[in-house]
Design an enzyme around this catalytic site. Structure first.
Site, PDB file in Angstrom:
ATOM      1  N   GLY A 103      -7.498 -15.437  -4.601  1.00  0.00           N
ATOM      2  CA  GLY A 103      -7.700 -14.008  -4.393  1.00  0.00           C
ATOM      3  C   GLY A 103      -8.820 -13.457  -5.239  1.00  0.00           C
ATOM      4  CG  HIS A 108       6.549   8.540  -7.037  1.00  0.00           C
ATOM      5  ND1 HIS A 108       6.580   9.252  -5.864  1.00  0.00           N
ATOM      6  CD2 HIS A 108       5.719   9.216  -7.874  1.00  0.00           C
ATOM      7  CE1 HIS A 108       5.816  10.320  -5.968  1.00  0.00           C
ATOM      8  NE2 HIS A 108       5.275  10.322  -7.178  1.00  0.00           N
TER       9      HIS A 108
END
Length: 212
Positions: free
Chosen positions: A68, A138
């Site tokens: 990656g 969140h």
């Protein structure tokens, strides 16, 4: 003493090196699979480096993708598809110095590096890597095969598509959407939607010429 799982690493990269010490503590590392001909036959810390074609020699081993980079992030899905492995073969690794909320969800093949934080209701797709010191706030969604670099801040309610590259030290404003295959440059400050397949950089982040 409990039997430790066997593990194969896909790709001998900086990403592999940064998590290697934790992996050797937790698993029996059978081999590192990498098709770079310059690496064939080498051994790293007692672990042989072998071509990808040797995968079939280790049918009992779990697998972790550590390939990656900015250049290779778009190839990750194809590499894994060619291996033809079931999701159960892949292991998800959370470094003990990372924190993942019990209200977050992680897919298979995920790697959470030391110092990274994944908070409440975040949904992390399959084969995602979140590098050291990054914070995913969140209600964020990160699509499969994406890579979040070191010291990235992803504010709440962001949507990151599949096979995206989020460069180190970049920041995403709350509610930002990043389209599939987009690239966010290092230290970019992203304040609005980034279209699929585009490359942005700067503060505030703008599309680079010729990368629309």
């Amino acid at each position: 003493m409990p039997i430790r799982e066997r593990l194969l690493l896909l790709g001998f990269s900086g990403n592999a090196l940064e998590i290697f010490e934790h992996l050797e503590e937790r698993f029996d590392l059978e081999a590192i699979l990498d098709d770079n001909p310059a690496l064939e036959g080498q051994v790293f810390e007692g672990v042989p480096i072998l071509p990808m074609a040797r995968l079939a020699d280790f049918p009992a081993a779990r697998v972790l993708m550590t390939i990656g980079s900015r250049r290779s992030v778009g190839q990750r899905a194809g590499i894994l598809a060619r291996l033809g492995l079931t999701p159960e073969r892949f292991v998800t690794v959370v470094h003990p110095k990372a924190h993942v909320s019990r209200f977050a969800r992680l897919g298979h093949g995920v790697v959470i590096y030391p110092g990274a934080v994944v908070t409440s209701n975040a949904v992390i797709g399959n084969h995602v890597m979140i590098l050291p010191q990054s914070v995913v706030h969140h209600d964020v969604t990160v699509g499969d095969h994406s890579l979040i670099g070191a010291s990235v801040t992803v504010a709440g309610n962001c949507r990151i598509g599949q096979a995206c590259y989020i460069g180190s030290a970049s920041s995403l404003r709350e509610g930002t959407e990043i389209g599939d295959g987009a690239v966010i440059g290092m230290a970019a400050n992203v304040l609005r939607t980034v279209a699929a397949g585009t490359v942005v950089a700067g503060n505030p982040a703008r599309v680079l010429p010729g990368r629309e």
